[in-house]
Design an enzyme around this catalytic site. Sequence first.
Site, PDB file in Angstrom:
ATOM      1  CB  CYS A 211      -3.961   3.857  -3.867  1.00  9.99           C
ATOM      2  SG  CYS A 211      -3.255   5.253  -5.142  1.00  9.99           S
ATOM      3  CG  ASP A 212      -5.619   0.506  -5.995  1.00  7.93           C
ATOM      4  OD1 ASP A 212      -6.292   1.732  -4.702  1.00  7.93           O
ATOM      5  OD2 ASP A 212      -5.847   1.208  -6.914  1.00  7.93           O
TER       6      ASP A 212
ATOM      7  CB  CYS B  24      -2.284   4.324  -8.075  1.00  6.16           C
ATOM      8  SG  CYS B  24      -1.395   4.664  -6.649  1.00  6.16           S
TER       9      CYS B  24
END
Length: 305
Positions: free
Chosen positions: A136-137, A133
């Site tokens: 997200c990261d 992701c």
Amino acid sequence: MTVHKVAIIGTGPAGLTAALYSARADLAPIVFEGHEPGGQLTLTTDVENFPGFPEGVMGPDLINNIKKQAARFGAEYIQKHVTRVDTTSRPFKFYCDDEEFQSETLIISTGASAKFLGLANEKELTGKGVSTCATCDGFFYRDKVVHIVGGGDTAMEDATFIAKFASKVYMCVRKDTLRASKPMQKRAMDNEKIEFLWNTEVQEILFDDSGVTGIKVINNKSNEVSTRQTDGLFYAIGHRPNTAFLEKQIDLDDHGFISTKNGGETNIAGIFACGDVQDPIFRQAISAAGSGCQASMLAERFLHS
Ligand code: NDP
């Protein structure tokens, strides 16, 4: 046989938010946790983009909190995996192996699992350099080198996003063409931080105690194997929506995601879907939670109509 008003299948942020809203609407939902209670968030560490947590929150803590919040209003959790549904008449029947349950409405929130390459240690290194992701990261890779596997729209979008932070982004594409749409290809190709490695497949992930340090790749045309330094390895090779147990009783799109309309209705009146199982595009905890709220409100409206 007890006929429940609302049964929720899946306990990621979508299912749990549906549980919270349904419980507060006095619908006493039963919530099936399945084989992966909490879903993909339980595989992540810091979540920094869920509103309301200025210092961030650990994925498993976020899940546990929503779970407790819904339980406070009467959501009942069942640690079983729904294996089959019968949508031919209401109340709907569904089964955990041979055990039958019945409910007036169903909310399906079984999520989608990111595809992995199947390399040694990749699951253990998730959150320590391996990620599925970018949204997200990506932020954690400021001034770092990142490799992304994939050549679809997700890979292009991930590359463009991560390039805002990373010093360099390499795309490992197994063919010499991309599957992504032309505008997304162009955006990635025009970005000078992004470089394409064609006919390239990752064979091995190299790591030490701190996490990923490099990858071994093979050029599938020349068979040349090389080692590349990297801080992050992102997989963008597609997602598999968890819909097999529906046995095609509910309309799916070409990629197997549940087709929804009006914010969560499926083709069957009384059955709703929310979260990643019906969302090939956004796939965020917050968008899943929002769609869980919608599905619950639709179910409540349906029960009252
Ligand atoms: P896709 O299935 O479209 O693409 C997957 C990519 O990963 C392909 O390039 C494929 O290669 C590659 N791949 C698959 N398996 C492997 C493997 N084992 N090793 C190496 N490479 C592999 O998935 P996406 O997630 O990109 O997109 C899913 C859907 O969501 C699409 O319809 C897409 O258009 C849509 N989407 C739209 C967005 C938008 O409009 N903003 C953003 C993101 C997604 P190959 O081509 O060789 O098979």
